[in-house]
Design a protein around this motif. Structure first.
Motif, short mmCIF file in Angstrom:
data_model
loop_
_atom_site.label_atom_id
_atom_site.label_comp_id
_atom_site.label_asym_id
_atom_site.label_seq_id
_atom_site.Cartn_x
_atom_site.Cartn_y
_atom_site.Cartn_z
N ILE A 132 1.20 -1.37 -0.22
CA ILE A 132 0.29 -0.47 -0.34
C ILE A 132 1.21 1.19 0.20
CG2 ILE A 132 0.09 0.08 2.77
CD1 ILE A 132 -3.46 0.73 2.31
N ALA A 133 2.48 1.35 0.47
CA ALA A 133 2.76 1.79 0.67
C ALA A 133 3.83 2.66 -1.15
CB ALA A 133 4.00 2.33 1.66
N GLY A 134 3.62 1.10 -1.79
CA GLY A 134 3.93 1.43 -2.97
C GLY A 134 5.07 0.94 -4.19
N VAL A 135 5.65 -0.20 -2.66
CA VAL A 135 6.66 -0.59 -3.06
C VAL A 135 7.61 -1.31 -5.23
CG1 VAL A 135 6.37 -3.07 -2.23
CG2 VAL A 135 9.03 -2.15 -1.59
N THR A 136 6.21 -1.53 -5.08
CA THR A 136 5.98 -1.40 -6.61
C THR A 136 6.63 -0.95 -7.35
OG1 THR A 136 3.95 -2.04 -6.38
CG2 THR A 136 5.18 -3.92 -6.22
N ASP A 137 6.05 0.46 -6.72
CA ASP A 137 6.26 1.59 -7.59
C ASP A 137 7.33 2.25 -7.44
OD1 ASP A 137 3.65 2.92 -8.40
OD2 ASP A 137 3.02 1.85 -6.29
N ALA A 138 8.43 2.16 -6.69
CA ALA A 138 8.99 2.60 -6.31
C ALA A 138 10.40 1.42 -7.07
CB ALA A 138 9.91 1.94 -5.00
N THR A 139 10.25 0.65 -6.85
CA THR A 139 10.73 -0.19 -7.42
C THR A 139 11.26 0.09 -9.27
OG1 THR A 139 10.15 -2.11 -6.49
CG2 THR A 139 11.71 -2.71 -7.90
N LEU A 140 10.14 0.05 -10.19
CA LEU A 140 9.27 0.75 -11.24
C LEU A 140 10.94 1.89 -11.83
CD1 LEU A 140 6.41 -0.28 -11.65
CD2 LEU A 140 7.87 -1.55 -12.49
N ALA A 141 10.08 2.80 -10.90
CA ALA A 141 11.28 3.96 -11.30
C ALA A 141 12.92 3.92 -10.37
CB ALA A 141 10.42 5.24 -9.80
N ALA A 142 12.96 3.39 -9.74
CA ALA A 142 14.42 2.98 -9.59
C ALA A 142 14.48 1.79 -10.50
CB ALA A 142 14.74 2.00 -8.44
N MET A 143 14.28 1.15 -11.43
CA MET A 143 14.60 0.68 -12.95
C MET A 143 14.78 2.09 -13.91
SD MET A 143 12.39 -2.78 -12.27
CE MET A 143 13.31 -3.62 -13.95
N GLU A 144 14.38 2.26 -13.58
CA GLU A 144 13.66 3.52 -15.23
C GLU A 144 15.59 4.22 -14.55
OE1 GLU A 144 9.16 4.86 -16.04
OE2 GLU A 144 10.36 5.29 -13.63
N ILE A 153 8.60 -3.02 -19.18
CA ILE A 153 8.94 -3.99 -18.29
C ILE A 153 7.78 -4.76 -18.13
CG2 ILE A 153 9.31 -3.93 -15.30
CD1 ILE A 153 10.53 -1.18 -15.87
N VAL A 154 8.36 -6.51 -17.80
CA VAL A 154 7.72 -7.43 -17.41
C VAL A 154 7.37 -7.66 -15.60
CG1 VAL A 154 7.28 -8.61 -19.43
CG2 VAL A 154 9.04 -9.03 -17.93
N ALA A 155 6.48 -8.78 -15.20
CA ALA A 155 6.28 -8.85 -13.80
C ALA A 155 5.55 -9.54 -13.59
CB ALA A 155 5.78 -6.99 -13.09
N ALA A 156 6.87 -10.93 -12.74
CA ALA A 156 5.89 -11.73 -11.97
C ALA A 156 5.93 -11.37 -10.84
CB ALA A 156 6.59 -13.16 -12.39
N ALA A 204 -1.11 -6.93 -7.77
CA ALA A 204 -0.76 -7.05 -9.80
C ALA A 204 -1.86 -5.55 -10.15
CB ALA A 204 -1.49 -8.07 -10.33
N ALA A 205 -3.01 -5.37 -9.27
CA ALA A 205 -3.10 -4.00 -9.75
C ALA A 205 -2.80 -2.80 -9.75
CB ALA A 205 -5.02 -3.73 -9.15
N ARG A 206 -1.67 -2.89 -8.72
CA ARG A 206 -1.12 -1.48 -8.60
C ARG A 206 0.38 -1.71 -9.59
NH1 ARG A 206 -0.67 1.32 -3.74
NH2 ARG A 206 1.51 2.27 -4.60
N LEU A 207 0.46 -2.69 -10.46
CA LEU A 207 1.19 -2.65 -11.47
C LEU A 207 0.67 -2.08 -12.44
CD1 LEU A 207 3.12 -6.55 -10.21
CD2 LEU A 207 4.44 -4.16 -10.62
N ALA A 208 -0.57 -2.98 -12.82
CA ALA A 208 -0.62 -2.71 -13.99
C ALA A 208 -0.84 -1.16 -14.21
CB ALA A 208 -2.51 -2.92 -14.25
N ALA A 209 -1.53 -0.15 -12.67
CA ALA A 209 -2.27 0.90 -12.71
C ALA A 209 -0.57 1.71 -12.94
CB ALA A 209 -2.51 1.80 -11.20
N ALA A 210 0.28 1.46 -12.74
CA ALA A 210 1.84 2.15 -13.21
C ALA A 210 2.33 1.87 -14.04
CB ALA A 210 3.21 1.33 -12.02
N GLY A 211 1.55 1.23 -14.37
CA GLY A 211 1.84 1.44 -16.10
C GLY A 211 3.14 -0.18 -16.84
N VAL A 212 2.88 -1.57 -16.35
CA VAL A 212 3.32 -2.07 -16.78
C VAL A 212 1.93 -3.52 -16.93
CG1 VAL A 212 4.11 -4.41 -15.52
CG2 VAL A 212 5.05 -3.12 -14.73
#
Length: 253
Positions: A132-144, A153-156, A204-212
């Protein structure tokens, strides 16, 4: 000897694996592939289990890990990083071949990421607080920041506690609805004052909303599949003194 693991078609061609509790050397309640440094297990047995994980996926790689704190920080790892440092964070990213990113879980959600074109990978530990704090969003941003393109980016999502096993109280539900009323869809009716939470679907929904664009969910339930996976909640319900952790890893050749 190496250990068995589950892989994801979404990450085909990228060295990775979601490991369970089979194929290791630990004993008792922690049998057998316990990789948790904070589990109270014999450090020598943990080291051998972690070696088996690395050898199964990327032999000769340096295994990098974290001191996980249920937050949303992602650190970037390269050959200048100390793999034994274990910084306080819940996600890692790298573009450096020969490094294996490792995430420990025991009901929380392990998420592995890859941008094959850019040669960038990531890994995140998403407990409910970090999710809920956005750890997946932070990972995507760091990868960028190290060259990944979000559209590539794909995610499993690996083994985690399933909705049928994850009972939460109404206060828990209220936290998620306060963040976004649409989160109601991730909760099913439970006994009075409680609900059943689908944390994998939420992540999964957080990832999709973030553009994955491509997200795979393994579907394993760590709580219910006691022979194959460690589970913090199951250990608590059984009044066990300790619990093991499984390791999910990804790297680059």
């Amino acid at each position: 000897m190496t250990a068995p693991f589950v892989s994801s078609g979404a990450l085909a061609g990228v060295p990775h694996g979601f490991f369970g509790r089979r194929g290791g050397v630990s004993s008792g309640a922690l049998v057998s592939l316990n990789c948790g440094l904070g589990s109270g297990d014999d450090p020598a047995l943990i080291a051998e289990n972690r070696r088996r994980v690395a050898d199964a996926v990327l032999p000769g790689a340096t295994l990098a890990g974290l001191y996980q704190v249920h937050g949303n920080r992602c650190v970037i790892i390269d050959h200048g990083s100390d793999p034994t440092a274990r910084p306080e964070a819940d996600a890692l990213a790298t573009r450096t071949p020969g490094i294996l990113l490792g995430i420990l879980t025991a009901d929380c959600v392990p998420v592995l990421f890859a941008d094959r074109e850019a040669g960038v990978v990531g890994a995140a530990h998403a407990g409910w607080k970090g999710a809920i704090a956005g750890v997946t969003d932070a990972t995507l941003a760091a990868m960028e920041t190290i060259g990944a393109r979000r559209a590539d980016i794909v995610a499993a999502i690996g083994p985690c506690i399933g909705r049928a096993s994850y009972e939460v109280d109404d206060g828990f539900v209220s936290r998620f609805l306060a963040d976004d009323p649409a989160n109601e869809r991730f909760f099913a009716a439970g006994k009075p004052g409680h609900a059943m939470f689908d944390i994998a679907a939420y992540v999964a929904a957080r990832l999709a909303a973030a553009g994955v664009a491509r997200i795979a969910i393994g579907g394993q339930d760590t709580y219910a599949e006691a022979e194959d996976y460690f589970s913090y909640r199951r250990a608590c319900h059984r009044a066990e003194n300790s619990y093991g952790r499984q390791l999910s890893v990804i790297g680059l050749t």
